[in-house]
Every structure is written in structure tokens, then in C-alpha cells.
Motif scaffolding. Structure first.
Motif, PDB file in Angstrom:
ATOM      1  N   ALA A  36      -4.059 -10.120   0.912  1.00  0.00           N
ATOM      2  CA  ALA A  36      -2.646  -9.892   0.848  1.00  0.00           C
ATOM      3  C   ALA A  36      -2.265  -8.473   0.198  1.00  0.00           C
ATOM      4  CB  ALA A  36      -2.161 -10.949  -0.207  1.00  0.00           C
ATOM      5  N   ALA A  37      -2.993  -8.042  -0.843  1.00  0.00           N
ATOM      6  CA  ALA A  37      -2.757  -6.514  -1.108  1.00  0.00           C
ATOM      7  C   ALA A  37      -3.132  -5.501  -0.024  1.00  0.00           C
ATOM      8  CB  ALA A  37      -3.572  -6.403  -2.374  1.00  0.00           C
ATOM      9  N   TYR A  38      -4.304  -5.745   0.758  1.00  0.00           N
ATOM     10  CA  TYR A  38      -4.469  -4.944   1.692  1.00  0.00           C
ATOM     11  C   TYR A  38      -3.377  -4.660   2.777  1.00  0.00           C
ATOM     12  CZ  TYR A  38      -6.544  -2.857   5.704  1.00  0.00           C
ATOM     13  OH  TYR A  38      -6.900  -2.138   6.903  1.00  0.00           O
ATOM     14  N   GLY A  39      -2.711  -5.789   2.884  1.00  0.00           N
ATOM     15  CA  GLY A  39      -1.747  -5.824   3.870  1.00  0.00           C
ATOM     16  C   GLY A  39      -0.701  -4.737   3.600  1.00  0.00           C
ATOM     17  N   GLY A  40      -0.416  -4.267   2.523  1.00  0.00           N
ATOM     18  CA  GLY A  40       0.572  -3.184   2.250  1.00  0.00           C
ATOM     19  C   GLY A  40      -0.176  -1.815   2.699  1.00  0.00           C
ATOM     20  N   ILE A  41      -1.459  -1.724   2.417  1.00  0.00           N
ATOM     21  CA  ILE A  41      -2.070  -0.587   3.029  1.00  0.00           C
ATOM     22  C   ILE A  41      -2.026  -0.639   4.451  1.00  0.00           C
ATOM     23  CG2 ILE A  41      -4.477   0.511   2.794  1.00  0.00           C
ATOM     24  CD1 ILE A  41      -3.252   0.619   0.130  1.00  0.00           C
ATOM     25  N   PHE A  42      -2.342  -1.787   4.848  1.00  0.00           N
ATOM     26  CA  PHE A  42      -2.396  -1.396   6.327  1.00  0.00           C
ATOM     27  C   PHE A  42      -1.104  -1.196   6.981  1.00  0.00           C
ATOM     28  CE2 PHE A  42      -1.810  -4.120  10.388  1.00  0.00           C
ATOM     29  CZ  PHE A  42      -2.849  -3.571  11.201  1.00  0.00           C
ATOM     30  N   CYS A  73       6.063  -2.156   1.044  1.00  0.00           N
ATOM     31  CA  CYS A  73       4.795  -2.779   1.327  1.00  0.00           C
ATOM     32  C   CYS A  73       3.818  -2.277   0.182  1.00  0.00           C
ATOM     33  CB  CYS A  73       4.294  -2.737   2.582  1.00  0.00           C
ATOM     34  SG  CYS A  73       5.098  -3.722   3.780  1.00  0.00           S
ATOM     35  N   LEU A  74       3.700  -0.819  -0.046  1.00  0.00           N
ATOM     36  CA  LEU A  74       2.906  -0.397  -1.048  1.00  0.00           C
ATOM     37  C   LEU A  74       3.149  -0.780  -2.418  1.00  0.00           C
ATOM     38  CD1 LEU A  74       2.321   3.208   0.417  1.00  0.00           C
ATOM     39  CD2 LEU A  74       0.873   1.284   0.341  1.00  0.00           C
ATOM     40  N   VAL A  75       4.644  -0.891  -2.627  1.00  0.00           N
ATOM     41  CA  VAL A  75       4.769  -1.291  -3.844  1.00  0.00           C
ATOM     42  C   VAL A  75       4.422  -2.735  -4.176  1.00  0.00           C
ATOM     43  CG1 VAL A  75       6.886  -2.042  -5.556  1.00  0.00           C
ATOM     44  CG2 VAL A  75       6.667   0.186  -4.281  1.00  0.00           C
ATOM     45  N   GLY A  76       4.737  -3.629  -3.073  1.00  0.00           N
ATOM     46  CA  GLY A  76       4.063  -5.085  -3.108  1.00  0.00           C
ATOM     47  C   GLY A  76       2.907  -5.099  -3.312  1.00  0.00           C
ATOM     48  N   MET A  77       1.890  -4.242  -2.762  1.00  0.00           N
ATOM     49  CA  MET A  77       0.470  -4.254  -2.888  1.00  0.00           C
ATOM     50  C   MET A  77       0.200  -4.011  -4.257  1.00  0.00           C
ATOM     51  SD  MET A  77      -2.449  -2.064  -3.095  1.00  0.00           S
ATOM     52  CE  MET A  77      -1.791  -0.470  -2.913  1.00  0.00           C
ATOM     53  N   ALA A  78       0.753  -2.900  -4.915  1.00  0.00           N
ATOM     54  CA  ALA A  78       0.568  -2.578  -6.162  1.00  0.00           C
ATOM     55  C   ALA A  78       0.541  -3.645  -7.138  1.00  0.00           C
ATOM     56  CB  ALA A  78       1.037  -1.342  -6.661  1.00  0.00           C
ATOM     57  N   VAL A  79       1.762  -4.582  -7.084  1.00  0.00           N
ATOM     58  CA  VAL A  79       2.349  -5.558  -7.845  1.00  0.00           C
ATOM     59  C   VAL A  79       1.178  -6.657  -7.663  1.00  0.00           C
ATOM     60  CG1 VAL A  79       3.753  -7.294  -8.247  1.00  0.00           C
ATOM     61  CG2 VAL A  79       4.805  -5.288  -7.831  1.00  0.00           C
ATOM     62  N   ILE A  80       0.756  -6.848  -6.464  1.00  0.00           N
ATOM     63  CA  ILE A  80      -0.241  -8.042  -6.146  1.00  0.00           C
ATOM     64  C   ILE A  80      -1.649  -7.583  -6.841  1.00  0.00           C
ATOM     65  CG2 ILE A  80      -1.795  -9.180  -4.368  1.00  0.00           C
ATOM     66  CD1 ILE A  80       0.944  -9.060  -2.731  1.00  0.00           C
ATOM     67  N   MET A  81      -1.992  -6.614  -6.662  1.00  0.00           N
ATOM     68  CA  MET A  81      -3.248  -6.065  -7.097  1.00  0.00           C
ATOM     69  C   MET A  81      -3.465  -5.680  -8.505  1.00  0.00           C
ATOM     70  SD  MET A  81      -6.114  -5.998  -5.244  1.00  0.00           S
ATOM     71  CE  MET A  81      -7.824  -5.847  -5.878  1.00  0.00           C
TER      72      MET A  81
END
Length: 111
Positions: A64-70, A97-105
């Protein structure tokens, strides 16, 4: 240091996944042939391997976190490889998406 390692792994994974998908695209859509497709399949497999080096044990969280990077990486790849020009909504969406990735991870969690 753990966050820097994790981000580096996400970047390497993105290069393999986005690059692999791009190679398959080129092989099929641009008629570049089976060597391009095969190289893409290998790169996509390596993406899966790189993802296993993340320190978090939760597959769903990592993916899920990788999704933001993708999302952000795909836009950047398109700019470099294909001359794609993102509009402001592409940029805003990628940043969300990058903010979401940071929150998730990287959000503090009690274990």
C-alpha cells in the motif's frame, strides 16, 4: 537511518517495477520485440524481491505504501522516458499519494 533505507528500497523497487512495465509496454505497444518483454518480466520479478527487504513485516502495508511511490515515480518516469508533461493535477495527486505513503509507512505505532 531506517527511514532512509526504506525510502531507498522503495526507489529501487520503483525503478524495477516501472522500468519493467515500461519495457513490456515498449516490447508490445512499440513492437520492439521479445527481448524487451523478457527484460521487463525480469525487472518486474526483481521488484518483488526488493520489496521483501523492507523492515516492516506486513505485506499489505508495504504494498500500500509503495503505491504512493509508484504513482509519483510513474509520472517522473513518463517525463524522463517519454517526454510526458504532467499538469498541476498530476503533481498534486502525486504529492497526495506521497503523503499517504509516509503516513502508512512511517506513522508512529505501538507494537
Amino acid at each position: 537511518m531506517a527511514v532512509a533505507r526504506s525510502v531507498a528500497l522503495f526507489v529501487v523497487a520503483a525503478l524495477f517495477e516501472i522500468g519493467g512495465a515500461w519495457l513490456v509496454w515498449q516490447g508490445i505497444r512499440e513492437h520492439k520485440g521479445w527481448i524487451w518483454i523478457g527484460a521487463g518480466v525480469i525487472a518486474l520479478g526483481l521488484y518483488g524481491v526488493v520489496a521483501t527487504f523492507q523492515s516492516d513485516d506486513n505485506f499489505g502495508r508495504i504494498l500500500a505504501a509503495y503505491g504512493g511511490i509508484f504513482v509519483a515515480g510513474s509520472i517522473a518516469w513518463g517525463m524522463v522516458a517519454d517526454g510526458y508533461r504532467p499538469d498541476r493535477f498530476d503533481v498534486i495527486g502525486a504529492l497526495v499519494c506521497l503523503v499517504g505513503m509516509a503516513v502508512i509507512m512511517y506513522a508512529p505505532r505501538s507494537h
